[in-house]
Design a protein around this motif. Structure first.
Motif, PDB file in Angstrom:
ATOM      1  N   TYR A 247       0.868  -1.178   0.000  1.00 46.78           N
ATOM      2  CA  TYR A 247       0.000   0.000   0.000  1.00 46.78           C
ATOM      3  C   TYR A 247       0.903   1.226   0.000  1.00 46.78           C
ATOM      4  N   GLY A 248       0.300   2.395  -0.183  1.00 43.93           N
ATOM      5  CA  GLY A 248       1.070   3.614  -0.350  1.00 43.93           C
ATOM      6  C   GLY A 248       1.738   4.097   0.928  1.00 43.93           C
ATOM      7  N   PHE A 249       2.523   5.163   0.778  1.00 53.43           N
ATOM      8  CA  PHE A 249       3.336   5.652   1.884  1.00 53.43           C
ATOM      9  C   PHE A 249       2.484   6.290   2.980  1.00 53.43           C
ATOM     10  N   ALA A 250       1.401   6.958   2.603  1.00 54.25           N
ATOM     11  CA  ALA A 250       0.536   7.564   3.623  1.00 54.25           C
ATOM     12  C   ALA A 250      -0.064   6.490   4.526  1.00 54.25           C
ATOM     13  N   GLU A 251      -0.519   5.394   3.920  1.00 55.79           N
ATOM     14  CA  GLU A 251      -1.060   4.287   4.709  1.00 55.79           C
ATOM     15  C   GLU A 251       0.036   3.619   5.528  1.00 55.79           C
ATOM     16  N   TYR A 252       1.215   3.510   4.967  1.00 54.49           N
ATOM     17  CA  TYR A 252       2.358   2.944   5.692  1.00 54.49           C
ATOM     18  C   TYR A 252       2.645   3.761   6.959  1.00 54.49           C
ATOM     19  N   ARG A 253       2.636   5.082   6.843  1.00 55.90           N
ATOM     20  CA  ARG A 253       2.873   5.928   8.016  1.00 55.90           C
ATOM     21  C   ARG A 253       1.752   5.792   9.026  1.00 55.90           C
ATOM     22  N   ARG A 254       0.522   5.670   8.524  1.00 57.47           N
ATOM     23  CA  ARG A 254      -0.611   5.536   9.447  1.00 57.47           C
ATOM     24  C   ARG A 254      -0.503   4.258  10.265  1.00 57.47           C
ATOM     25  N   ARG A 255      -0.002   3.200   9.637  1.00 59.76           N
ATOM     26  CA  ARG A 255       0.112   1.911  10.315  1.00 59.76           C
ATOM     27  C   ARG A 255       1.478   1.722  10.981  1.00 59.76           C
ATOM     28  N   ALA A 256       2.328   2.743  10.947  1.00 59.72           N
ATOM     29  CA  ALA A 256       3.728   2.607  11.381  1.00 59.72           C
ATOM     30  C   ALA A 256       3.915   1.931  12.734  1.00 59.72           C
ATOM     31  N   PRO A 257       3.108   2.241  13.783  1.00 56.67           N
ATOM     32  CA  PRO A 257       3.337   1.587  15.080  1.00 56.67           C
ATOM     33  C   PRO A 257       3.246   0.075  15.031  1.00 56.67           C
ATOM     34  N   THR A 258       2.513  -0.470  14.054  1.00 53.12           N
ATOM     35  CA  THR A 258       2.385  -1.927  13.979  1.00 53.12           C
ATOM     36  C   THR A 258       3.325  -2.535  12.956  1.00 53.12           C
ATOM     37  N   SER A 259       4.191  -1.700  12.345  1.00 53.77           N
ATOM     38  CA  SER A 259       5.088  -2.254  11.334  1.00 53.77           C
ATOM     39  C   SER A 259       6.528  -1.821  11.536  1.00 53.77           C
ATOM     40  N   SER A 260       6.887  -1.408  12.757  1.00 55.20           N
ATOM     41  CA  SER A 260       8.264  -0.969  13.012  1.00 55.20           C
ATOM     42  C   SER A 260       8.713  -1.456  14.376  1.00 55.20           C
ATOM     43  N   LYS A 261       9.847  -0.932  14.825  1.00 54.70           N
ATOM     44  CA  LYS A 261      10.436  -1.400  16.080  1.00 54.70           C
ATOM     45  C   LYS A 261       9.513  -1.171  17.267  1.00 54.70           C
ATOM     46  N   GLN A 262       8.659  -0.139  17.183  1.00 56.55           N
ATOM     47  CA  GLN A 262       7.774   0.156  18.306  1.00 56.55           C
ATOM     48  C   GLN A 262       6.871  -1.026  18.619  1.00 56.55           C
ATOM     49  N   ALA A 263       6.572  -1.837  17.597  1.00 56.87           N
ATOM     50  CA  ALA A 263       5.658  -2.947  17.811  1.00 56.87           C
ATOM     51  C   ALA A 263       6.273  -4.052  18.654  1.00 56.87           C
ATOM     52  N   LYS A 264       7.601  -4.075  18.742  1.00 58.34           N
ATOM     53  CA  LYS A 264       8.260  -5.201  19.389  1.00 58.34           C
ATOM     54  C   LYS A 264       8.161  -5.163  20.911  1.00 58.34           C
ATOM     55  N   LYS A 265       7.954  -3.954  21.475  1.00 58.15           N
ATOM     56  CA  LYS A 265       7.948  -3.821  22.924  1.00 58.15           C
ATOM     57  C   LYS A 265       6.864  -4.682  23.558  1.00 58.15           C
ATOM     58  N   GLY A 266       5.720  -4.756  22.885  1.00 59.64           N
ATOM     59  CA  GLY A 266       4.642  -5.534  23.468  1.00 59.64           C
ATOM     60  C   GLY A 266       4.453  -6.874  22.814  1.00 59.64           C
ATOM     61  N   SER A 267       5.412  -7.286  21.984  1.00 58.53           N
ATOM     62  CA  SER A 267       5.187  -8.533  21.258  1.00 58.53           C
ATOM     63  C   SER A 267       6.405  -9.437  21.255  1.00 58.53           C
ATOM     64  N   GLU A 268       7.252  -9.310  22.273  1.00 58.83           N
ATOM     65  CA  GLU A 268       8.429 -10.164  22.312  1.00 58.83           C
ATOM     66  C   GLU A 268       8.061 -11.607  22.617  1.00 58.83           C
ATOM     67  N   LYS A 269       6.967 -11.802  23.378  1.00 50.56           N
ATOM     68  CA  LYS A 269       6.497 -13.151  23.666  1.00 50.56           C
ATOM     69  C   LYS A 269       5.018 -13.241  23.286  1.00 50.56           C
ATOM     70  N   PRO A 270       4.747 -13.237  22.002  1.00 49.66           N
ATOM     71  CA  PRO A 270       3.346 -13.247  21.588  1.00 49.66           C
ATOM     72  C   PRO A 270       2.679 -14.564  21.920  1.00 49.66           C
ATOM     73  N   ARG A 271       1.410 -14.457  22.227  1.00 51.04           N
ATOM     74  CA  ARG A 271       0.638 -15.666  22.464  1.00 51.04           C
ATOM     75  C   ARG A 271       0.453 -16.427  21.152  1.00 51.04           C
ATOM     76  N   PRO A 272       0.559 -17.730  21.204  1.00 54.25           N
ATOM     77  CA  PRO A 272       0.293 -18.482  19.969  1.00 54.25           C
ATOM     78  C   PRO A 272      -1.149 -18.302  19.538  1.00 54.25           C
ATOM     79  N   ARG A 273      -1.354 -18.074  18.246  1.00 58.67           N
ATOM     80  CA  ARG A 273      -2.697 -17.890  17.732  1.00 58.67           C
ATOM     81  C   ARG A 273      -3.187 -19.193  17.124  1.00 58.67           C
ATOM     82  N   ILE A 274      -4.348 -19.583  17.520  1.00 57.28           N
ATOM     83  CA  ILE A 274      -4.929 -20.815  17.003  1.00 57.28           C
ATOM     84  C   ILE A 274      -5.840 -20.434  15.847  1.00 57.28           C
ATOM     85  N   SER A 275      -5.448 -20.819  14.661  1.00 60.49           N
ATOM     86  CA  SER A 275      -6.253 -20.452  13.502  1.00 60.49           C
ATOM     87  C   SER A 275      -7.300 -21.516  13.257  1.00 60.49           C
ATOM     88  N   SER A 276      -8.500 -21.054  12.985  1.00 56.80           N
ATOM     89  CA  SER A 276      -9.575 -21.982  12.697  1.00 56.80           C
ATOM     90  C   SER A 276      -9.413 -22.514  11.286  1.00 56.80           C
TER      91      SER A 276
END
Length: 359
Positions: A247-276
């Motif tokens: 997707y474009g750069f504006a959308e990339y910036r909007r989603r930045a917290p979930t696609s950069s280093k900032q996202a790692k602070k709360g996801s170092e030990k992610p819960r396993p996801r059970i996919s249906s």
């Protein structure tokens, strides 16, 4: 006086002075001249097929790995922004694509008929003793008059064309680089900081030229306005790997917290996801779509190979001057081109757009 008495007892005198002042301004004040601006059109070379570039098992670096790339196929017409911290290897990726620098591992493959055109922020070759006019003449088949006309579109007039490259300002050198860009017919633009040293109006004109360009663009820039206007997808270099966001750069910036280093602070030990489990109908439809895409891609490849062979035959017939054969081959070429375009449209209708791809 005019302001003070505009609505008072002396309003007639104020009105008279206002008319006189307007007359003086019209006679004595020089109207601003229309600012000169560059005129840029980027030519497009012949493009065949839907693919422009393929990355396979690619690692970028010199003595050690800067980052690794996922296996990727870049479709013709994509406009890609490469982002990341300074020194992460963005320029090295551009150099690897143009074979100016070997990969540490894997390959970057330009597809059949793809011709890259490079705009470098270092503007190699534009710092010597040659004049601006000499540089344009050496890069083209233009006459001196035509070269002067071209340079006039980039604000070099009169004796300006006789300036030596080494004596140019940053803005002048950038305009020479754009003039050269306007001479080269390619279909893959590799641009590194193209708005550096350009005035605001020139930046806007470059932006419009890129938006009107129908080839493929891979762009490295810190100019957020340009990236937001131009990019259709973003490649992010971070932590030794390249991630692709479709997707474009504006959308990339909007989603930045979930696609950069900032996202790692709360996801170092992610819960396993059970996919249906997916419904059988979904899996069946997905399989049928994949089979349809594979069949269309095979037909596209066959058509492209036949077109390439026809073009060789046309070149040979032209050399012999065989007008009847040229006419027959031309009809076959036109018919096959229409078939290829139909298959391309069919592929686009069936293809499933992914919002994001990464490793």
């Amino acid at each position: 006086f005019i302001h003070r008495h505009h609505a008072g007892q002396k309003h007639r005198q104020a009105k008279d002075r206002e008319r006189k002042l307007a007359h003086l301004e019209e006679q004595l004040v020089e109207r601003p001249r229309t600012a000169r601006q560059i005129s840029l059109r980027i030519p497009l070379g012949t493009a065949r097929g839907k693919k422009a570039l393929t990355l396979r098992d690619l690692q970028i670096g010199y003595d050690s790995v800067l980052f690794s790339c996922p296996d990727l196929v870049v479709d013709r017409g994509e406009r890609i922004a490469i982002v990341g911290e300074n020194g992460c290897g963005k320029t090295s990726l551009l150099k690897t694509i143009t074979v100016a620098m070997p990969p540490l591992r894997g390959s970057a493959i330009l597809e059949h008929g793809v011709k890259p055109v490079v705009y470098s922020q270092n503007q190699e070759g534009l710092h010597g003793r040659e004049t601006v006019l000499d540089m344009i003449l050496s890069r083209s088949t233009l006459t001196i008059g035509q070269a002067r006309g071209l340079l006039g579109r980039f604000l070099f007039s009169g004796d300006d064309v006789m300036k030596r490259l080494r004596d140019l300002s940053g803005g002048e050198r950038s305009r020479v680089a754009l003039a050269i860009l306007s001479l080269v017919e390619g279909n893959l633009l590799l641009l590194e900081e193209p708005t550096n040293h350009l005035d605001l109006r020139s930046q806007e004109i470059l932006e419009q030229a890129l938006l009107g360009y129908e080839g493929t663009i891979i762009l490295v820039s810190h100019d957020r306005a340009l990236l937001e206007a131009v990019a259709t997808q973003v490649w992010q270099v971070e932590d030794g790997r390249l991630r692709v966001f479709r997707y474009g750069f504006a959308e990339y910036r909007r989603r930045a917290p979930t696609s950069s280093k900032q996202a790692k602070k709360g996801s170092e030990k992610p819960r396993p996801r059970i996919s249906s489990p997916k419904p059988k109908a979904d899996r069946y439809q997905r399989k049928k779509r994949q089979e349809a895409l594979a069949a269309i891609e095979k037909r596209i490849e066959d058509a492209e190979s036949e077109l390439a062979e026809l073009e060789k035959l046309l070149a040979a017939a032209s050399g012999r001057g065989d007008s009847e054969e040229i006419a027959e081959l031309g009809r076959r070429h036109s018919s096959l081109t229409e078939v290829l375009e139909r298959e391309m449209r069919a592929w686009e209708e069936v293809a499933d757009d992914h919002a994001e791809e990464g490793v």
